[in-house]
Every structure is written in C-alpha cells, then in structure tokens.
Enzyme design. Sequence first.
Site, PDB file in Angstrom:
ATOM      1  N   ASP A  79       0.938  -1.662  -0.009  1.00 24.60           N
ATOM      2  CA  ASP A  79      -0.309  -0.149   0.293  1.00 24.60           C
ATOM      3  C   ASP A  79       0.723   1.556  -0.116  1.00 24.60           C
ATOM      4  O   ASP A  79       0.905   1.936  -0.977  1.00 24.60           O
ATOM      5  CB  ASP A  79      -0.890   0.078   1.671  1.00 24.60           C
ATOM      6  CG  ASP A  79      -1.569  -1.289   0.964  1.00 24.60           C
ATOM      7  OD1 ASP A  79      -1.766  -1.958   0.220  1.00 24.60           O
ATOM      8  OD2 ASP A  79      -2.961  -0.873   2.145  1.00 24.60           O
ATOM      9  N   ARG A  83      -0.389   5.651  16.822  1.00 21.18           N
ATOM     10  CA  ARG A  83      -0.842   6.566  16.754  1.00 21.18           C
ATOM     11  C   ARG A  83       0.168   7.733  16.825  1.00 21.18           C
ATOM     12  O   ARG A  83       0.385   8.676  15.746  1.00 21.18           O
ATOM     13  CB  ARG A  83      -2.433   6.804  15.861  1.00 21.18           C
ATOM     14  CG  ARG A  83      -3.024   5.118  15.393  1.00 21.18           C
ATOM     15  CD  ARG A  83      -1.515   4.144  14.277  1.00 21.18           C
ATOM     16  NE  ARG A  83      -1.882   3.079  13.922  1.00 21.18           N
ATOM     17  CZ  ARG A  83      -1.008   2.340  13.709  1.00 21.18           C
ATOM     18  NH1 ARG A  83       0.203   2.653  13.558  1.00 21.18           N
ATOM     19  NH2 ARG A  83      -1.430   1.107  12.676  1.00 21.18           N
ATOM     20  N   ASP A 107      -7.739   4.886  12.312  1.00 21.73           N
ATOM     21  CA  ASP A 107      -6.141   5.191  12.355  1.00 21.73           C
ATOM     22  C   ASP A 107      -6.011   7.068  11.565  1.00 21.73           C
ATOM     23  O   ASP A 107      -5.371   7.175  11.385  1.00 21.73           O
ATOM     24  CB  ASP A 107      -5.176   4.442  11.106  1.00 21.73           C
ATOM     25  CG  ASP A 107      -4.984   3.706  12.766  1.00 21.73           C
ATOM     26  OD1 ASP A 107      -5.083   3.455  13.919  1.00 21.73           O
ATOM     27  OD2 ASP A 107      -4.073   2.656  11.802  1.00 21.73           O
ATOM     28  N   SER A 157      -6.163  -8.546   7.595  1.00 26.62           N
ATOM     29  CA  SER A 157      -5.074  -7.902   7.753  1.00 26.62           C
ATOM     30  C   SER A 157      -4.457  -7.477   9.533  1.00 26.62           C
ATOM     31  O   SER A 157      -5.060  -7.906  10.321  1.00 26.62           O
ATOM     32  CB  SER A 157      -5.324  -6.079   7.277  1.00 26.62           C
ATOM     33  OG  SER A 157      -4.343  -5.290   7.657  1.00 26.62           O
TER      34      SER A 157
END
Length: 424
Positions: free
Chosen positions: A16, A96, A125, A180
């Site tokens: 990605d 994050r 996210d 994922s």
Amino acid sequence: MEKIGKVVLAYSGGLDTSVILKWLQDTYGCEVVTFTADIGQGEELEPAREKARMFGVRSIYIEDLREEFVRDFVFPMFRANTVYEGEYLLGTSIARPLIARRLVEIAQRENADAISHGATGKGNDQVRFELGAYALMPNVKIIAPWREWDLLSRDRLLAYADTHGIPVDFKKRRGGAPFSMDANLLHISYEGGILEDPAAEPPAKGMWRLTVPVEKAPGKPEDVELAFRAGDLVAINGRRMKAHELLAELNRLGGKHGVGRLDLVENRYVGMKSRGCYETPGGTILLRAHRAIESLTLDREVAHLKDELMPRYASIVYNGYWWSPERRALQALIDHTQGNVNGTVTVRLYKGNVIVVSRKSPDSLFDERISTFEDDQGAYDQADAGGFIKLNALRMRIAANRAAAPKKKAAADRRARKAGKSEG
C-alpha cells in the site's frame, strides 16, 4: 489540485505505502520524504529504505522508537488501567500519536508542505493520524490517498504496482494472509478477510503470532514478580530493564502461557462495527498487576474516581485525541494518583490465566491491626458501625416512612369507620 512541493509519508515499505509513494510523485509531482518507525513490529526495516531509494527518495527516516513508545505512551495509558469497551487494550490506538508527532516534526525539519498516510477512509487510523497532526501543526496539509484515488481493490493496486515497477511480495500477489495485521510492542491485531464474519472462528493457523493456544501452554504454572515505581513497571523478577525491554519480556512470558488473546466486535469512531482479534500478552499481565498494586496503595475514593474516568480516557485514546487538552488534563490527574503506587506484585501464569498471588508495598494503606478478624486490641471500635449505618440509612428511612404514610392513614381511616359502625 493544490500545489505540493514536498510531502512526508508514513512509510512501511509494504504494497500500500509503496504504491502511495509512487502515486504521490505522479499525482502531485512532489518530492516525497519517507518516515518508517520501529515500534516493535518485529520486521526488518532496511528493505523499506531500499524500496524508497528505488524511486528516488533522498530523505529517508528510519527510527527506533521502541523505548519512547512504551515509556511515554504505553506506560502513561496503563497508569489509568485503560480498557476500551471493557476488553480492548488499545494496542493500535496508542501507537498513532507517536507516529503523528514524528511526521509533523520531520515535516517541520524538511520544510515540507504536507504529510501523508496509508490509512483507509473506513477506519479509525485516518482520524488518529490527522487529529494528532492538526493538534501539533494546525495548518498542516494532509494527503490521504485512499480518500482520493480509484485504486480501491487489491487487483487495482497490483496492476498499478506492475505498471510502475513496484516490487510485490509473492504472498501479496497470491492474496497473502486472509486478514490484515498491525503489530507493535504492545500487541498484534488481525482484521478483515475471513474475520469479517463475526460468526466465523479465527483460523488456527496463520494467526496468533505471539501466544500459544492454551491447550499447548505448559502444564506447570510460572510465578513472575513485577516491581512498580510511581505506577510504572521498573523490574521483572528483580531485574531492572528499559521500558521496551520490560514489555518485550512480559510478551515472552505471557505468550508462552497463552495469555492475552481477544476476539472482539468493537464500535469504531467512524460509526461502524468492526470485528478484530488481538494478542496482548504483556499488556494483559501488566494491567492485572498494576490494578493489584493500586489495590494496596490508592485511597478508596481516588481508586473509584479513576475507575469512573477510565472509560472516558479510553475513548479519548481510541478516537485519536491523545494530544487534546482533555487527555492532558486527565493524564495530570492520573499521574498525580500514582506517586505512592510502589511495590511488588507476584502473578501466576497458567493456561491463559494471570492470577495475582501476592502484593506488597512500602506505601500500603492496608492496616492489618484494623482489618484482622482476631482481637484488634481496640484499634477499631465495632460499636461505631451502628451509628455509621444508621446515618447512612437516614435518607432511605425518611423515604420509606414517607411512602408508608398514605397506607398508614388509610388503615387508620378504616379502623375509625369500623369503630363508628360498631358504636351505631
């Protein structure tokens, strides 16, 4: 399209973000700076550097942030005993704000016009990265390719990669893992693919990288002593280590005994429900032990106040407001409560369980002279309890008498009428 001269990309080197790197160059005609954070995901990061160089990236940041991650983000969160929706230990969420801060710092150092990330438009996210960035750099420009491009399937991503000579891992080309993953020192998460059916049991193979299944865990329990100072873990079995080393050791111990697996349907901030599976062996042990040492050292009302505030704190972290004034205010209160949270806790690890077997503290509020069931030599006057109970019952006694008054009056009226009839 807005003119962008330079952008800092949160870059993993995977499919990605490799596609995003090239897409940014082609779409915006800009210079791309890559930033890759080592927060304990357990992957070799040098391939990310080589991939970035393939596409002419000159400024490449690869940073070991493991100690900072645990010391300045994980540990402060665990001082609050933070759990989202009763179960989730926030392993992805807490990573994050650190990444967002470094993206901003690098953008300022590089005089970049924007930052970019690979989070999709459906997940949490994107919110966490961008709220953090705006809080720290209010006028920053943010490019979120998943909200702009039309590469909305794996086949389109692969076709773009093939067209532009982007190397693709064989597993990715064949479909890769059926879910994922996101990993750091606190946890591994598994989402998507075959897990999108909440009724489907997680696969026995290909998942659960940190923990053994409980049926294969050792048949003999293991006792582990955890030492705390001002609410933070400082040593395991008497051995002092850095913050990230302590968490890594707890992961090893917990994983060996099958501790810390979770299968959860949670409520995302963007409005949908999501099914995720999580492994948090070290965090599961740490939470149990921290609550145990607090049980000795915190005043009752302070402990209860913390428990009341914790769900709000958890939502703040989950939703991406780590850098908000409300999180900072709550953190100041939480940290204030931890000054006397010192001592040791021994936990027993066995077949997926974390059992507290011992706790002691030089700052303990447990007074054996008062708590004993034996003769306390007058330390506690049991007769005092009668007045205490009666005073605490006063409001309920008043209400009960008030509720009973009409019935008493009706009964009195009936008796009066009956007496009148008898006289007549």
